[in-house]
Design a protein around this motif. Structure first.
Motif, PDB file in Angstrom:
ATOM      1  N   ARG A  96      74.764  27.588   3.245  1.00 47.25           N
ATOM      2  CA  ARG A  96      74.229  28.174   4.645  1.00 47.25           C
ATOM      3  C   ARG A  96      73.988  25.973   4.797  1.00 47.25           C
ATOM      4  O   ARG A  96      73.184  25.906   6.236  1.00 47.25           O
ATOM      5  N   TYR A 100      76.795  23.670   7.026  1.00 40.97           N
ATOM      6  CA  TYR A 100      76.210  23.754   8.784  1.00 40.97           C
ATOM      7  C   TYR A 100      77.008  22.956   9.820  1.00 40.97           C
ATOM      8  O   TYR A 100      77.508  22.777  10.842  1.00 40.97           O
ATOM      9  N   GLY A 123      73.841  27.531  12.993  1.00 44.24           N
ATOM     10  CA  GLY A 123      72.663  28.146  11.901  1.00 44.24           C
ATOM     11  C   GLY A 123      72.666  29.384  11.974  1.00 44.24           C
ATOM     12  O   GLY A 123      72.575  29.932  10.087  1.00 44.24           O
ATOM     13  N   GLY A 127      73.576  30.904   7.619  1.00 46.74           N
ATOM     14  CA  GLY A 127      72.376  31.704   7.182  1.00 46.74           C
ATOM     15  C   GLY A 127      73.254  33.841   7.236  1.00 46.74           C
ATOM     16  O   GLY A 127      72.501  33.624   5.806  1.00 46.74           O
ATOM     17  N   ASN A 186      67.151  35.346   7.778  1.00 46.13           N
ATOM     18  CA  ASN A 186      68.196  33.798   7.636  1.00 46.13           C
ATOM     19  C   ASN A 186      68.461  33.056   8.729  1.00 46.13           C
ATOM     20  O   ASN A 186      68.746  32.151   7.866  1.00 46.13           O
ATOM     21  N   ASN A 190      67.274  29.545   9.121  1.00 43.46           N
ATOM     22  CA  ASN A 190      68.750  28.698   8.803  1.00 43.46           C
ATOM     23  C   ASN A 190      68.758  27.955  10.940  1.00 43.46           C
ATOM     24  O   ASN A 190      68.850  26.644  10.652  1.00 43.46           O
TER      25      ASN A 190
END
Length: 309
Positions: A96, A100, A123, A127, A186, A190
């Motif tokens: 994650r 990115y 993100g 995530g 998430n 994220n």
């Protein structure tokens, strides 16, 4: 300037991948007691109404929760589930956080200018992908952190036994229990965490308020942790309750959220907010500062190996 100097050579995807996992493990080692306190506060009162829960609350506040656990279960209880937690971070954070930038470049088709939409997409993507890979480790971690509530009896004796027991009693689906709220959490975390860090850091650098070193990384990480806690707390509480629930206690994550709302009221969604903020704030600071330094150290090490003697 404190720490490793920035270099003109950008870190590779491999450097980011390894650096993110290692930095997240270091952050977990330091902040794990706060995470355990957060889990205990989040599951407290889930079988009672708000009045009964308030009257019979075993844990009160972050420090009170930690002190109660140390007094009744010993200091080691603060690190229950650490092995699964480190397994989770090595797989979860590597994906994650470490991927990115690569995914962000994919969405911008290699352009150096990344808009807010591209950052949010990157993100959300990393995530969700991280959860798909690391969900079993998260389930085991939460079960270990919460197991003191079972009347003093231990639900699982070891990490390996926990994986085996869950798979045997609940099927392999049990290891991916709570995936839906965890994907939602998430994706939100994220976006809030990485995108906020990204934006704060870019703003500070472009406005020449700070240089690309430790104070800038610290400020950006602290801001990211605060924003993330506010946005992600409701989903985090539902995720914790659902993953820790007994078989058939809740029909789905939505049913879990609705039950919480009916029995405990809206405030239940922000249970454990203070330890969440203390944990996320401190975790973000340790993780991002360590991550930035590890990237520079690994790039410098690679450059020194390639340099002619």
């Amino acid at each position: 300037m404190v720490g490793f100097k920035a270099t003109d050579v950008p870190p590779t995807a491999t450097v980011k991948f390894l650096g993110a996992g290692t930095a997240a493990c270091i952050a977990d080692l330091i902040t794990f007691p706060l995470d355990t306190a957060k889990v205990r506060l989040q599951i407290q009162g889930e079988r009672q109404g708000p009045v009964q829960a308030a009257a019979s609350a075993q844990y009160r506040g972050v420090l009170g929760t930690i002190m109660t656990m140390v007094r009744t279960e010993g200091p080691r209880s603060l690190y229950k589930g650490l092995v699964a937690g480190l397994q989770r971070q090595m797989s979860f954070a590597s994906i994650r956080i470490g991927l990115y930038d690569s995914v962000k470049q994919f969405y911008t088709k290699g352009s150096e200018h990344a808009g807010i939409g591209s950052r949010l997409l990157a993100g959300s993507t990393t995530g969700a992908l991280a959860v798909a890979v690391a969900q079993p480790t998260d389930v085991v971690k939460v079960r270990f952190q919460a197991q003191a509530r079972a009347g003093g009896g231990r639900r699982y004796q070891s990490t390996i036994e926990a994986y085996k027991t869950i798979a045997r009693e609940e099927g392999f689906r049990g290891l991916w229990k709570g995936t839906s709220p965890n994907v939602a959490r998430n994706a939100i975390v994220n976006c809030a965490e990485l995108v906020t860090y990204d934006l704060i850091k870019d703003t500070l650098l472009k406005a020449n308020l700070m240089t690309d070193d430790l104070p800038c990384h610290f400020t950006s990480a602290f801001g990211a942790g605060f924003c993330t806690t506010i946005i992600a707390s409701p989903v985090d509480v539902v995720k914790t309750r659902y993953m820790n629930s007994a078989l058939c206690q809740y029909r789905s994550a939505g049913h879990c959220a609705l039950t919480m709302l009916q029995k405990e009221g809206p405030q239940a969604f922000y249970k454990g907010f203070m330890p969440s903020f203390l944990r996320l704030g401190s975790w973000n600071v340790v993780m991002f500062v360590t991550y930035e330094q590890l990237k520079r150290a690994l790039v410098a090490a690679c450059a020194s190996q390639d340099a002619p003697f």
